[in-house]
Design a protein around this motif. Structure first.
Motif, PDB file in Angstrom:
ATOM      1  N   UNK A  43      58.041   8.113  49.973  1.00  0.00           N
ATOM      2  CA  UNK A  43      58.992   7.164  50.529  1.00  0.00           C
ATOM      3  C   UNK A  43      58.702   5.779  49.992  1.00  0.00           C
ATOM      4  N   UNK A  44      59.707   4.923  50.080  1.00  0.00           N
ATOM      5  CA  UNK A  44      59.561   3.532  49.664  1.00  0.00           C
ATOM      6  C   UNK A  44      60.411   2.672  50.590  1.00  0.00           C
ATOM      7  N   UNK A  45      59.904   1.498  50.940  1.00  0.00           N
ATOM      8  CA  UNK A  45      60.641   0.594  51.802  1.00  0.00           C
ATOM      9  C   UNK A  45      60.184   0.657  53.241  1.00  0.00           C
ATOM     10  N   UNK A  46      60.840  -0.101  54.081  1.00  0.00           N
ATOM     11  CA  UNK A  46      60.461  -0.217  55.487  1.00  0.00           C
ATOM     12  C   UNK A  46      60.940   0.995  56.283  1.00  0.00           C
ATOM     13  N   UNK A  47      60.048   1.476  57.148  1.00  0.00           N
ATOM     14  CA  UNK A  47      60.387   2.637  57.964  1.00  0.00           C
ATOM     15  C   UNK A  47      61.158   2.243  59.214  1.00  0.00           C
ATOM     16  N   UNK A  48      60.905   1.068  59.754  1.00  0.00           N
ATOM     17  CA  UNK A  48      61.577   0.664  60.976  1.00  0.00           C
ATOM     18  C   UNK A  48      61.231   1.587  62.128  1.00  0.00           C
TER      19      UNK A  48
END
Length: 513
Positions: A43-48
């Motif tokens: 995965x890449x980026x914010x999970x929130x």
């Protein structure tokens, strides 16, 4: 990159392919090319607020070949096909988001594939399948023990001559200390290798163990109430199939679901990789039909983090005439999905071992200490950062414990944990040490209640009556007010198996530093 996305790489030279995104589908099914031997999902980026991304490789009948998941703490998975394995049926990678709100785009269509991929096995798993071939005379003892003329104790293959016995048959010692000194109406038989698992502030459950003459305890389950320091035989209190008698298993309590998870262990020449769950609200046992693979393990460590079981190391069986092996692998069990998976872990990880301890500190770090891999005992320390999933060797100061296995451990405060007793290959030990994770320093502590040599015992901290709280200015007051260290059972390598329950105020131990 801030935009969340899930990507897959097929083969070592393949480009990343985006499977999930904030604007796309929450479920994707994509074909795996037949020539591919490696699949990487990340995965890449914010999970929130997303919970996790479930992933599995499935055959043409949609039967899982291997399963795993991505979380904010485990952001990468990989699978590798062994050279002797071939594809026979269509294989697909299925990826789905759990707990998110992604919708819209339709998943890519899966292509026809040829061949079949068997699930890869670790060396421990392959060798674990042959445990039934072990010799009939083998029994459970400390891994460094040898056969005594008067006691049917197994000699571990490869161990040097002259090693001392451990836990030979002998008289049991039954006594109770602390809490007014009143003896309970009934109490467990003497044993070692059991688990004692707290389920609330004043209740703990005792499971399993082995006693005199290498007999597995006929009273395998007890309920301890620390309010009056009393025991209640609990085997008949719970419904459902109870776990088979065993030693070297783990039992850990999840306060959110209020369930105890029992995993692994061994009984004579039989080894276990089963998961049993005791619901402490309904008092019912269930046995989990888990997906994924985990080898039979005993004398491993098991830690609870965010509702999952982190199982590290342990002994696994090998076919005769090879000696049992020690594992250095980390397996994770997800009770929500009833699956086992292996995370990708980086850094300097511990060598193969069992009989070690593992303490979860500050809700994000596991500290691993000691253990053995015949004929060597360890006194090194490793830390697993659960956010980064990275191991590191801990450089300590002060006077460390000597090498040992089968020791007891317990968390005393947010920054300190205790190591007590154990077995060094020759003798049971009685010394006690406190480790401070803020300073990475060891301090030896002295407490008369802990002066009896023992190994294979249980140590927990609980609320008990009669101990005053810390003062307001004490930095550990919130956690340790009225808390008591309880030590149960174990053996002394001189033929004694204990059923005593010894109590020490946590305040007293921290005050000795």
């Amino acid at each position: 990159m801030d935009d969340f996305g899930v990507y897959a790489v097929f083969g070592v030279n393949g480009p990343p392919q985006k499977l999930l995104s904030a604007e796309g589908s929450s479920r994707v099914r994509v074909a795996v090319p037949p020539s591919v031997r490696q699949v990487v999902l990340f995965s890449s980026g914010r999970w929130g607020e997303r919970i996790c991304v479930n992933a599995e490789l499935s055959d043409s009948d949609r039967m899982p070949i291997t399963i795993g998941k991505l979380t904010p703490y485990n952001k990468c998975l990989s699978w590798e096909q062994w050279e002797e394995e071939t594809w026979i049926d269509s294989v697909t990678l299925n990826v789905s988001l759990e707990g998110g709100n992604l919708d819209t785009a339709a998943p890519p269509a899966a292509r026809e594939l040829h061949g079949k991929r068997k699930r890869e096995q670790t060396a421990e798993e392959e060798e674990g399948n042959d445990w039934t071939k072990r010799r009939e005379e083998e029994e459970n003892t400390c891994p460094n023990a040898t056969t005594e003329k008067t006691t049917p104790v197994r000699k571990v293959r490869g161990q040097a001559k002259g090693s001392q016995k451990l836990f030979a048959s002998g008289a049991e010692t039954t006594k109770l200390k602390g809490a007014g000194g009143k003896a309970p109406l009934a109490s467990p038989s003497g044993r070692w290798g059991q688990t004692l698992c707290p389920i609330d502030a004043q209740t703990a459950i005792l499971i399993g163990g082995q006693g005199a003459r290498m007999q597995f305890c006929k009273d395998p389950m007890w309920k301890l109430c620390t309010e009056d320091v009393s025991w209640v035989a609990a085997e008949t209190l719970a419904e459902g199939p109870t776990p088979e008698a065993r030693i070297g298993h783990t039992a850990i309590y999840d306060p959110d679901s209020r369930r105890i998870f029992v995993f692994g262990g061994s009984k004579n020449k039989k080894w276990f990789n089963d998961v049993h769950i005791l619901d402490t609200q309904s008092w019912k046992w269930t046995m989990v039909e888990a997906q994924g693979k985990v080898p039979p393990l005993a004398y491993h460590s098991c830690s609870m983090f965010q509702g999952e079981l982190f199982v590290l190391g342990g002994v696994f069986p090998r076919p005769n005439p090879e000696p049992d092996g020690c594992s250095d692998s980390l397996y994770i069990f997800d009770p929500r999905l009833s699956i086992w998976y292996q995370p990708i872990v980086t850094g300097d990880k511990p060598s193969s071992r069992s009989g070690h301890s593992a303490c979860v500190m500050q809700e994000r770090k596991i500290y691993v200490f000691g253990g053995w891999d015949t004929p060597v005992c360890y006194n090194d320390m490793y830390m697993l950062d659960l956010g980064l999933m990275e191991f590191s060797a801990v450089k300590t100061t002060g006077n460390p414990p000597s090498p040992r296995s089968w020791h007891g451990s317990a968390v005393l405060s947010d920054t300190k944990f205790l190591i007590h007793g154990g077995y060094n290959g020759n003798n049971a030990l009685s010394d006690a040490f406190v480790f401070d994770i803020d300073t990475n320093s060891w301090t030896e502590v002295s407490a008369p209640e802990l002066s009896v040599p023992r190994a294979g015992h249980s140590i927990i901290t609980m609320e008990t009556a009669g101990h005053r709280c810390f003062s307001e200015e004490d930095e550990d007051a919130d956690m340790n007010g009225g808390r008591t260290l309880l030590v149960f059972g174990g053996g002394d390598n001189e033929g004694n198996f204990y059923s005593d329950l010894t109590t020490v105020a946590v305040e007293e131990l921290l005050g000795a530093i």
